[in-house]
Design an enzyme around this catalytic site. Structure first.
Site, PDB file in Angstrom:
ATOM      1  N   GLY A  48       0.970  -1.310  -0.115  1.00 49.66           N
ATOM      2  CA  GLY A  48       0.098  -0.154  -0.019  1.00 49.66           C
ATOM      3  C   GLY A  48       0.848   1.175   0.059  1.00 49.66           C
ATOM      4  N   GLN A  53       3.142   9.958   1.153  1.00 47.81           N
ATOM      5  CA  GLN A  53       4.352   9.453   1.216  1.00 47.81           C
ATOM      6  C   GLN A  53       5.259   9.817   0.107  1.00 47.81           C
ATOM      7  OE1 GLN A  53       2.410   5.337   2.146  1.00 47.81           O
ATOM      8  NE2 GLN A  53       4.607   5.200   3.217  1.00 47.81           N
ATOM      9  N   CYS A 101       6.344   0.130   7.412  1.00 50.13           N
ATOM     10  CA  CYS A 101       5.949   1.159   6.399  1.00 50.13           C
ATOM     11  C   CYS A 101       7.187   1.747   5.615  1.00 50.13           C
ATOM     12  CB  CYS A 101       5.661   2.459   7.547  1.00 50.13           C
ATOM     13  SG  CYS A 101       5.018   4.005   6.550  1.00 50.13           S
ATOM     14  N   LEU A 102       6.972   1.991   4.369  1.00 50.26           N
ATOM     15  CA  LEU A 102       7.879   2.501   3.493  1.00 50.26           C
ATOM     16  C   LEU A 102       8.603   3.890   3.680  1.00 50.26           C
ATOM     17  CD1 LEU A 102       6.208   1.694  -0.041  1.00 50.26           C
ATOM     18  CD2 LEU A 102       8.203   0.388   1.248  1.00 50.26           C
ATOM     19  N   HIS A 143      -4.115   1.341   7.865  1.00 48.31           N
ATOM     20  CA  HIS A 143      -2.755   1.809   7.946  1.00 48.31           C
ATOM     21  C   HIS A 143      -2.807   3.127   7.001  1.00 48.31           C
ATOM     22  CE1 HIS A 143       1.852   1.552   7.943  1.00 48.31           C
ATOM     23  NE2 HIS A 143       1.804   2.215   6.813  1.00 48.31           N
ATOM     24  N   GLU A 144      -3.153   3.202   5.685  1.00 42.66           N
ATOM     25  CA  GLU A 144      -3.029   4.158   4.933  1.00 42.66           C
ATOM     26  C   GLU A 144      -4.008   5.170   5.120  1.00 42.66           C
ATOM     27  OE1 GLU A 144      -0.807   3.660   2.738  1.00 42.66           O
ATOM     28  OE2 GLU A 144      -0.423   1.632   3.038  1.00 42.66           O
ATOM     29  N   HIS A 147      -2.190   7.791   7.104  1.00 44.19           N
ATOM     30  CA  HIS A 147      -1.360   8.439   6.560  1.00 44.19           C
ATOM     31  C   HIS A 147      -2.056   9.680   5.923  1.00 44.19           C
ATOM     32  CE1 HIS A 147       2.524   6.413   6.443  1.00 44.19           C
ATOM     33  NE2 HIS A 147       1.961   5.192   5.894  1.00 44.19           N
TER      34      HIS A 147
END
Ligand code: ZN
Length: 175
Positions: A48, A53, A101-102, A143-144, A147
């Site tokens: 995702g 991000q 997480c990226l 999670h997204e 963000h």
């Protein structure tokens, strides 16, 4: 051709910023952004990615659960861009699960998430979608969604002892 965008790392103010709704999904800038986010996420083995991000403070993210070296147990689904997403309801039950997480490389944390959620969003074609998500896919959505609300998963880890290195996490899931 999509281009790989730079991924904002923890500490970049854009990850903590307010986000704006997507006005017109058909805007070529939005369509290009979605293609670039897909390419960037795939290259980074993500499941995702959210627009903040890649330094775009917009209410837009991609959910793309699939088995990857970072999440070997993830269920497969078609990558789905979700614009102006909303959470309509949450199940009473929640469960703990490991997240990474990226934007937070090298770290995994145990995060409680609702087991099932009802969601609404616009597809990249502009259609309204309403669906029920559960398990890992519901976790990725939540999670997204964090963000685009200026949050990261670390904010939801109850105890710093629930943080481990990615290397130890990979040992756990392959055991
Ligand atoms: Zn993330």
């Amino acid at each position: 051709m999509p281009i790989l965008r730079q991924i904002a790392q923890l500490g970049q103010p854009v990850l903590r910023q307010e986000t704006a709704c997507v006005g017109n999904p058909a805007d070529p800038l939005i369509q290009t952004l979605i293609d670039d986010m897909l390419a960037t996420m795939t290259e980074a083995n993500g499941v995702g990615i959210a627009a903040p991000q890649v330094f775009e403070p917009l209410r837009l993210f991609i959910v793309a659960s699939r088995p990857t070296p970072r999440y070997p147990q993830a269920p497969a689904m078609a990558p789905t861009a979700m614009l102006n997403p909303e959470i309509l309801w949450r199940s009473d039950e929640s469960e703990q699960g490991w997240e990474g997480c990226l934007s937070v490389p090298g770290i995994r944390g145990l995060v409680p998430r609702s087991l099932r959620i009802g969601v609404r969003y616009l597809s990249r074609g502009g259609g309204v979608c309403e669906e029920e998500l559960s398990g890992f896919i519901a976790r990725v959505f939540q999670h997204e969604y964090d963000h685009i609300s200026g949050m990261v998963f670390l904010d939801r880890v109850a105890n710093s002892r629930d943080l481990i290195s990615e290397r130890e996490y990979l040992r756990l899931v392959s055991a």
